[in-house]
Design an enzyme around this catalytic site. Sequence first.
Site, mmCIF file in Angstrom:
data_model
loop_
_atom_site.group_PDB
_atom_site.id
_atom_site.type_symbol
_atom_site.label_atom_id
_atom_site.label_comp_id
_atom_site.label_asym_id
_atom_site.label_seq_id
_atom_site.Cartn_x
_atom_site.Cartn_y
_atom_site.Cartn_z
ATOM 1 N N SER A 42 0.973 -1.198 -0.070
ATOM 2 C CA SER A 42 0.183 -0.095 -0.113
ATOM 3 C C SER A 42 0.856 1.263 0.054
ATOM 4 C CB SER A 42 -0.863 0.056 1.102
ATOM 5 O OG SER A 42 -0.281 0.007 2.698
ATOM 6 N N HIS A 146 -3.179 -6.110 1.832
ATOM 7 C CA HIS A 146 -2.248 -7.018 2.549
ATOM 8 C C HIS A 146 -3.116 -8.462 2.432
ATOM 9 C CE1 HIS A 146 0.071 -3.807 4.883
ATOM 10 N NE2 HIS A 146 0.147 -3.715 3.720
ATOM 11 N N GLU A 155 -5.224 -2.687 8.931
ATOM 12 C CA GLU A 155 -4.554 -3.281 9.900
ATOM 13 C C GLU A 155 -5.199 -2.970 11.311
ATOM 14 O OE1 GLU A 155 -0.334 -1.679 9.801
ATOM 15 O OE2 GLU A 155 -0.429 -2.030 7.563
ATOM 16 N N GLU A 196 1.582 -9.549 6.514
ATOM 17 C CA GLU A 196 2.381 -9.515 7.691
ATOM 18 C C GLU A 196 2.124 -10.176 8.902
ATOM 19 O OE1 GLU A 196 1.731 -5.151 8.526
ATOM 20 O OE2 GLU A 196 2.456 -4.422 6.887
ATOM 21 N N ASP A 232 -4.395 0.882 11.299
ATOM 22 C CA ASP A 232 -4.069 1.517 10.020
ATOM 23 C C ASP A 232 -4.999 1.460 8.921
ATOM 24 O OD1 ASP A 232 -2.802 2.700 7.796
ATOM 25 O OD2 ASP A 232 -1.206 1.190 7.634
ATOM 26 N N GLU A 275 -3.772 5.585 12.014
ATOM 27 C CA GLU A 275 -2.834 5.773 10.916
ATOM 28 C C GLU A 275 -3.694 5.943 9.424
ATOM 29 O OE1 GLU A 275 0.489 2.947 10.708
ATOM 30 O OE2 GLU A 275 0.600 3.261 8.481
ATOM 31 N N ASP A 302 0.933 8.253 7.550
ATOM 32 C CA ASP A 302 2.149 7.491 6.923
ATOM 33 C C ASP A 302 2.086 7.736 5.291
ATOM 34 O OD1 ASP A 302 3.278 5.038 5.663
ATOM 35 O OD2 ASP A 302 1.700 3.630 6.010
ATOM 36 N N LYS A 327 9.408 5.175 7.665
ATOM 37 C CA LYS A 327 9.760 4.096 6.893
ATOM 38 C C LYS A 327 11.178 4.647 6.077
ATOM 39 C CE LYS A 327 5.295 2.171 6.432
ATOM 40 N NZ LYS A 327 4.068 2.293 5.302
ATOM 41 N N HIS A 355 8.005 -0.948 9.798
ATOM 42 C CA HIS A 355 8.687 -2.124 8.693
ATOM 43 C C HIS A 355 7.618 -1.729 7.447
ATOM 44 C CE1 HIS A 355 4.838 -4.960 9.772
ATOM 45 N NE2 HIS A 355 4.575 -3.728 9.896
ATOM 46 N N LYS A 378 6.177 0.031 14.767
ATOM 47 C CA LYS A 378 5.108 -0.842 14.150
ATOM 48 C C LYS A 378 5.816 -1.950 13.171
ATOM 49 C CE LYS A 378 2.411 0.201 10.403
ATOM 50 N NZ LYS A 378 1.216 0.420 9.564
HETATM 51 O O1 2PG Z 1 0.612 0.756 5.278
HETATM 52 C C1 2PG Z 1 1.712 0.311 6.123
HETATM 53 O O2 2PG Z 1 1.725 1.034 6.837
HETATM 54 C C2 2PG Z 1 2.420 -0.647 5.569
HETATM 55 C C3 2PG Z 1 3.142 -1.282 6.809
HETATM 56 O O3 2PG Z 1 2.301 -1.897 7.484
HETATM 57 O O4 2PG Z 1 2.114 -1.260 4.699
HETATM 58 P P1 2PG Z 1 3.019 -1.286 3.141
HETATM 59 O O5 2PG Z 1 4.368 -1.581 3.519
HETATM 60 O O6 2PG Z 1 2.307 -2.164 2.485
HETATM 61 O O7 2PG Z 1 2.853 0.144 2.626
HETATM 62 MG MG MG Z 2 0.268 2.528 6.566
#
Ligand code: 2PG
Ligand code: MG
Length: 401
Positions: A42, A146, A155, A196, A232, A275, A302, A327, A355, A378
Site C-alpha cells: 500500500s 495485505h 490493519e 504481515e 491503520d 494511521e 504514513d 519508513k 516495517h 510498528k
Molecule cells: O501501510 C503501512 O503502514 C505498511 C506497513 O504496515 O504497509 P505497506 O508496506 O504495504 O505500505
Molecule cells: Mg500505513
Amino acid sequence: MTLITDIRLRRILDSRGNATVEADVLTESGGFGRAAAPSGASTGEFEAIELPPNEAIANAREHAVPRLVGEVHAGDQRAVDNTLRAADGTDDFSEIGANSAVAISMATAKAAADVLGAPLYQHLGGAFRGDNFPVPLGNVIGGGEHAADATDIQEFLSAPVGAPSVADAVFANAAVHQEIHDMLIERDTPAGKGDEGAWAPSIDDAEAFEILEEATSTVADEVGFEIKFGLDVAAAEMYDEEEGGYVYSDQVRDTDEQVEYIAELVEEWDLAYVEDPLDENDFEAFADLTEKVGDQTLICGDDLFVTNVSRLEQGIEMDSANSILIKPNQIGSLTDAFDAIELAANNTYDVIVSHRSGETEDTTIAHLAVATDADFIKTGAVGGERTAKLNELIRIADDAA
Ligand SMILES: O=C(O)[C@@H](CO)OP(=O)(O)O
Ligand SMILES: [Mg+2]
C-alpha cells in the site's frame, strides 16, 4: 578507519517471495555491514521510487558505488547519504532506486558501528540511548491491500501501552494474536494470514473490532497491564474520487462522513492510534479529524507524510496530525529519516518507526527506533521477518540493561 573500501549489491528474497536489494559495505579497517531494502504494497503516491532490483543494482553500481568507495567514510552518515543523493541526481531516487539507496545507507551505518564496536542504536543515537523503548504495535487482524477477502481496514493493531518492558509488550502482542486465532476457530471463521502475519478472516470491520476488544482485554487480564488497540486504515487505498469517496464493502463514505466515522470509532473503542484515516492528498480533512479527536488519540500520517520533511512541514503548518510514521525506504536514506524524526519531535509529534509489508530479516528499524527515542514501533506480531525486529528489541533491552 571507516573509509568505505567495497560495496556489494545483490538480489535476495523478501517475505512475499519477491526480489529485493541487499547491500554489503566494507571499510578499511575491516568493518562490515549488511542491510536489505523492504518493500510496500500500500505504497504512498509520494514515496521515493523503488526500481526493479536488477535495474536498481545496475544503476547504483554505475552511479553511486564509485563515488563512495575510497571516497567517503562510513562513520559520516550524512556524507554517505548526501553522496547517494548527488549520485542519483533526482528528488525521489528514481535513478538509482530508493531500494538500492536505503540498503547502502543502512549497511553503511552498520559497517561504521562494527568498526566502532558499538551496537547500531548507540552509533546512531549516541552513548545515552537505550533507556527508552518504543511500544510495539502488533498487527493482529488485517485486510486491505495485505490480504484478499478480509477486512476493509488494512490493519488492526494491538497496543500494549501499559507494558512494564519491551519484552512484556512483545509477548503480549503475540498472545493477542494467539487469542484471536482461538476466537476465530470458536466462531467457525478459520483464517489464513496476510502479508504481515495478521489473521485475515473473511469478516467485516465491525466484527474485527469486537474480536480485538475481547482478545486484548482477555490478554490484559492475564498479563496485568493495559492493552489498547489502534488501526491503520490505509484510506488512500479506499479513496476513489469517481465513486464519491471512501469505498467500503457495504457503502461509500464522502470525506465528511469518513471524518465522522473515524471520530466515532475513536470514541467507541478508545483507540490509541489511527494511521492514515484519510486520503494522502487531504491535509485539510486530516486537520478536521485531528481537531476533533487529536487530544484523545494519535492521528498518524504514513502515506500522507511518506517520511518526507517538506510534507511533514505542511502537516505541521496545517495541524493535520499529531504523529508520523517513519519508513526509511519511503525516503531512501537514514539521514532523511532522521531529519523527519527530528522535525517531528521538535513539533511534539509522536514518532512511529515502521516495517513494510514486504520485509527481510533486516533489523535496522529496531535500532533506529531505540536510537531516536521513538514512541512506537510498528513491526508486526509474529512471523520470522517480523520477529527478527521484535527479538532484536528484546536483545537491545537486555544489552542496554
Ligand atoms: O501501510 C503501512 O503502514 C505498511 C506497513 O504496515 O504497509 P505497506 O508496506 O504495504 O505500505
Ligand atoms: Mg500505513
